[in-house]
Design an enzyme around this catalytic site. Structure first.
Site, short mmCIF file in Angstrom:
data_model
loop_
_atom_site.label_atom_id
_atom_site.label_comp_id
_atom_site.label_asym_id
_atom_site.label_seq_id
_atom_site.Cartn_x
_atom_site.Cartn_y
_atom_site.Cartn_z
N ASP A 182 0.85 -1.19 0.00
CA ASP A 182 0.00 0.00 0.00
C ASP A 182 0.88 1.24 0.00
OD1 ASP A 182 -2.66 1.33 0.35
OD2 ASP A 182 -1.70 2.00 2.20
N THR A 222 -3.17 5.24 -3.90
CA THR A 222 -2.08 5.96 -3.25
C THR A 222 -0.76 5.78 -4.00
OG1 THR A 222 -1.84 4.06 -1.77
CG2 THR A 222 -3.09 5.93 -0.96
N THR A 223 -0.52 4.58 -4.53
CA THR A 223 0.69 4.36 -5.32
C THR A 223 0.61 5.12 -6.64
OG1 THR A 223 0.90 2.15 -4.35
CG2 THR A 223 2.21 2.61 -6.29
N ASP A 236 -9.11 -0.17 2.08
CA ASP A 236 -9.14 0.42 0.74
C ASP A 236 -10.42 0.04 0.00
OD1 ASP A 236 -6.70 1.38 1.37
OD2 ASP A 236 -5.55 0.30 -0.14
#
Length: 568
Positions: free
Chosen positions: A69, A102-103, A397
């Site tokens: 994550d 997020t990445t 998520d």
């Protein structure tokens, strides 16, 4: 400090503004340095993108975290570079606002900076780049909203939500069980009220068993709290009980150490002791008179109260976590009380069944079959703590994605399909403009391709070949080709909408807007000034270092004797 000079030297006066030792770097080298620092962060998280992405193991003293994550990894890294911390901020904002992507947001921001690097080196002013990036961002967001697929209020809506949850879980450690968990996540979100407050979905981790032993509790479940003697004599199951929720301490309190009472006789002291017992018994009797069968408190319930309730066939638990107490109030209809006065039926909660069960090595209290349940609890099982921790992050998520899909009512295809479509759209838009903006927007279009390119690289595919095929599909077939992306599971280019790889449009909009703003912020910085520590701060730091040993204990003062007043 202004230096003093003679009349001959006054022709070229020297003015000292900053303290000696101040670090000052500016101009083009400083912008390039900031871009390179951000690129180092991108290189760390780049390989975690997608279903075939790798995990990172981050070791901090005794704690070990294994995760892919992006937000988790970046927050655990001890980043000290001031410009690189901007990427930490956008990863946090993406996690808080959307929960997933997020990445992607870090990767896209890094590629925007990488594309601007060549413009800076060629002498283009940062303001021109910033203006072009913001224009491209606006056009991209408008295009996403134009081509996104709206979720109608129909029977297939629930299936779309499940597909969105599965897309989020594709790149997670529990991807093998995405059908199992997607159903659980959608069911949990459906239980919530219209505001979709995520805090009313509790996640409890119980080591042991298989991950498929995880289950959803339509109600509240929490671990058995600390208990005193007499707890085991209490009944562990009730049907339709009245539940009293308290934020009140039910135990005898000792007097303060500095309390001073003057008494004339031992009988007066006995009256004080008896008064304490009278107060606690009055509280307990009022609770029993209310008809409550399950008494829960955020504060401790002592051994006297525990045995008192046990003798009367009631259940009690103290030190209940605040989050669980709020979920109980939501599910049972009870109201948390700070006094035992006025315990009427309208402030007491109720549920269909209360029961204490054994889960693995722990005992859990379950409140189920609540009328008008508005909260739930997911109980996660697994063989290792690290696995369960990562599974919790994955479910968080997925829950966020489903919430956003419900609110946004629109989805787009994943797998880099929407990024390739935006890249094609911007390249067509370039034909209508001229000047430096054309170069900058073209750089933005190139940066968008980093998502499908990285997905292909992480899955072992030839990224150049994949990008060429995707460009061809998006250019030739305007209708069906719009959703072509990287199918990393089967190692090919495919229509990701037909492959049911869907995600809310808000995810991609937030990725593009947050990454663009971060890139523009970093590009707008052309000077970094680092002030040295003042003499007072240096003296304090030296004093702390001298006065404390390595073990954190005060150093003994050596070489100092003890003298009397007249000693020598």
């Amino acid at each position: 400090m202004v230096s003093c000079m003679t009349a001959k030297q006054s022709e070229n006066p020297s003015i000292v503004i900053l303290r000696e030792g101040t670090e000052d770097s500016q101009g083009k080298p400083q912008i390039i340095s900031n871009i390179n620092a951000c690129q180092s962060i991108v290189d760390v998280v780049k390989t975690t993108l997608g279903p075939r992405g790798m995990d990172k193991l981050i070791h901090q003293q005794r704690s070990v975290t294994i995760s892919n994550d992006g937000a988790t990894i970046i927050q655990l890294l001890d980043i000290v570079h001031p410009a690189a911390k901007t990427l930490v901020d956008i990863a946090k904002s993406q996690d808080n606002e959307v929960g997933d992507g997020t990445t992607s947001v870090v990767l896209f921001a890094g590629e925007l900076l990488n594309q601007s690097k060549q413009f800076i080196e060629e002498g283009m002013h940062p303001s021109v780049i910033i203006k072009g990036y913001r224009e491209a961002m606006t056009k991209s967001i408008d295009r996403i909203r134009e081509c996104s697929i709206k979720i109608a209020e129909e029977e297939g809506r629930r299936d779309i939500l499940k597909k969105c949850a599965q897309t989020s879980l594709n790149s997670k450690i529990i991807s093998k069980y995405k059908e199992f968990f997607s159903e659980m996540v959608v069911q949990a979100v459906e239980i919530l009220e219209s505001d979709l407050d995520k805090s009313f979905i509790g996640i409890k981790k119980v080591t042991g068993g298989s991950v498929t032993d995880s289950f959803l509790v339509e109600g509240v479940a929490f671990k058995k709290t600390f208990s005193y003697a007499g707890f085991e004599q209490q009944p562990k199951k009730f049907v339709n009980p009245k539940i009293c929720l308290l934020n009140l301490e039910l135990e005898l309190k000792s007097e303060k150490e500095n309390a001073e009472i003057r008494l004339d006789s031992p009988e007066d002291y006995q009256k004080i002791v008896d008064a304490e017992w009278t107060l606690i018994y009055e509280k307990l009797e009022k609770i029993i008179a209310s008809g409550s069968q399950v008494i829960l408190s955020k504060l401790p319930i002592g051994d006297l109260a525990t045995q008192y309730f046990a003798d009367r066939g009631l259940f009690c638990a103290g030190r209940v976590p605040n989050d669980d107490l709020l979920r109980l109030a939501k599910s049972t209809g009870g109201v948390v009380q700070t006094t035992v006065n006025g315990l009427t039926d309208d402030v007491l909660g109720t549920c269909g069944v209360f029961e204490e069960k054994q889960l693995g090595n722990e005992r859990y209290n379950f409140f189920t079959q609540c009328i008008g349940t508005k909260s739930c609890t997911i109980v996660l099982r697994g063989g290792a703590d690290q696995y369960i921790e990562e599974a919790e992050r994955s479910l968080n998520d997925a829950i966020m994605i489903v919430r956003r899909a419900v609110k946004a009512n629109a989805v787009v295809a994943g797998g880099g399909a929407i990024e390739m479509e935006l890249s094609r759209f911007l390249r067509e838009y370039l034909r209508s403009i001229s000047g430096k903006q054309q170069l900058v927007i073209n750089g933005f279009a190139k940066a968008l391709e980093i998502i499908p390119k990285t997905l292909a690289e992480n899955s072992g595919m030839d990224s150049t070949d994949v990008l060429n095929k995707l460009r061809q599909k998006h250019t030739q077939d305007a209708e069906d080709g719009i959703w072509f992306g990287v199918d990393v599971i089967n190692g090919r280019c495919a229509n990701m909408y037909k492959e049911f790889v869907w995600e809310p449009e808000l995810v991609r909009i937030n990725v593009i807007s947050a990454a663009t703003e971060a890139a523009c912020t970093i590009l707008s910085v052309d000077q970094t000034i680092k002030n040295p520590k003042s003499e007072q701060q240096q003296a304090e730091a030296a004093g702390r270092l001298q006065g404390t040993s390595q073990q954190g204990r005060p150093r003994p003062q050596m070489g100092r004797g003890i003298r009397g007043r007249g000693g020598k």
